[in-house]
Design an enzyme around this catalytic site. Sequence first.
Site, PDB file in Angstrom:
ATOM      1  N   MET A  64      -2.260  -3.760  -1.066  1.00 36.56           N
ATOM      2  CA  MET A  64      -2.552  -2.408  -1.533  1.00 36.56           C
ATOM      3  C   MET A  64      -3.806  -2.399  -2.403  1.00 36.56           C
ATOM      4  SD  MET A  64      -0.177  -0.007  -4.002  1.00 36.56           S
ATOM      5  CE  MET A  64      -0.710  -0.765  -5.546  1.00 36.56           C
TER       6      MET A  64
ATOM      7  N   SER B  77       0.246  -9.977  -0.853  1.00 33.84           N
ATOM      8  CA  SER B  77       1.132  -8.962  -1.393  1.00 33.84           C
ATOM      9  C   SER B  77       1.848  -8.225  -0.268  1.00 33.84           C
ATOM     10  CB  SER B  77       0.354  -8.026  -2.312  1.00 33.84           C
ATOM     11  OG  SER B  77       1.233  -7.309  -3.145  1.00 33.84           O
ATOM     12  N   GLN B  78       1.743  -6.882  -0.186  1.00 29.52           N
ATOM     13  CA  GLN B  78       2.507  -6.179   0.833  1.00 29.52           C
ATOM     14  C   GLN B  78       2.105  -6.595   2.250  1.00 29.52           C
ATOM     15  OE1 GLN B  78       1.807  -2.009   0.025  1.00 29.52           O
ATOM     16  NE2 GLN B  78      -0.035  -1.916   1.271  1.00 29.52           N
TER      17      GLN B  78
ATOM     18  N   ASP C 103       4.238 -12.783 -12.849  1.00 28.70           N
ATOM     19  CA  ASP C 103       3.878 -11.548 -12.162  1.00 28.70           C
ATOM     20  C   ASP C 103       4.244 -10.315 -12.983  1.00 28.70           C
ATOM     21  OD1 ASP C 103       3.519  -9.465 -10.175  1.00 28.70           O
ATOM     22  OD2 ASP C 103       3.628 -11.054  -8.671  1.00 28.70           O
TER      23      ASP C 103
ATOM     24  N   HIS D 256       0.045 -11.613 -10.638  1.00 28.06           N
ATOM     25  CA  HIS D 256       0.095 -11.323  -9.211  1.00 28.06           C
ATOM     26  C   HIS D 256      -1.203 -11.686  -8.495  1.00 28.06           C
ATOM     27  CE1 HIS D 256       1.890  -9.531  -5.728  1.00 28.06           C
ATOM     28  NE2 HIS D 256       0.923  -8.638  -5.584  1.00 28.06           N
TER      29      HIS D 256
END
Length: 306
Positions: free
Chosen positions: A40, A114-115, A232, A286
């Site tokens: 994202m 990530s996503q 994170d 993260h």
Amino acid sequence: MRLLSCAVYLLLCGMTFGQASEEDVESSGNVLPVVLWHGMGDTCCFPFSLGSIKKLIETHTNGTYVRSLEIGANIVLDYESGFFIHPNKQVDYVCKQLAQDEKLTNGYNAIGFSQGGQFLRALAQRCPMPPMRTLISLGGQHQGIFGLPKCPTLKAKSCEYLSELLNYAAYEDWVQEGLVQSTYWHDPLHENTYRLKSSFLADINNELYINERYAENLNKLKKLVLVKFLNDTIVQPKESQWFEFYEPGQDQHILPLNQSKVYKNLGLDLMHERKRLQFLSVEGDHLAISTSWFLKHLVPLLLEAH
């Protein structure tokens, strides 16, 4: 859910591309192509993010083919896809794109940021051709998120609105259709609502009904590597990066993976038995990884013969 921190951290750590070592060159005769899927707030090709990572991989795998996925016809659409294009549509789009790429015919390795990690897993489960061999998930939220404390690349007011929308309306049809993050919003206090209303995560985790094809295709991977960031502040809970999540009915206690339904329903137990499931952890926020860690722990996975 961001990549900018990853890219900036790599650059600040003095990323130099140099040349592949002799050992790398010798072991890279059968190196598979690599597919990258951004997170994202990022795109396929920014030179300070995935563009630099693409170059890093090419350098240390003796010039292997690296494809950084662009969703849509341009970078603007690609950026917006991280927020507004439903993951089901993205996965279907990527499946068709990769099928047309002749360089991937014999298989490929993949890295999801990530996503992008759970999107690539969905791709492996739904789109087995061309075959994905090793999937590396960097900070992917495989059991979803329940909280969005920070929104990198968004203004504070936009982040506040996004958080409120997820907290109060995540499972409304119009939100599920229009906001990517709602599709992997996992409310442990309302598990039944999550399973019935989640339009993406509940499906790929075999939580609404068992799709045996998903488990079969996932087990075709030679290796699934899950990387968790121990400090994170973006992913909540961070254990979701290792397929763990809150025990249903509360949001404090984390249920171990081997006690969760997804462990068997998705065939992760078989992957574990076959030593195809690998867990890595790294100190840092993260996606904040150093170049040296990337080269030491991830590049060797890309150099393994298949």
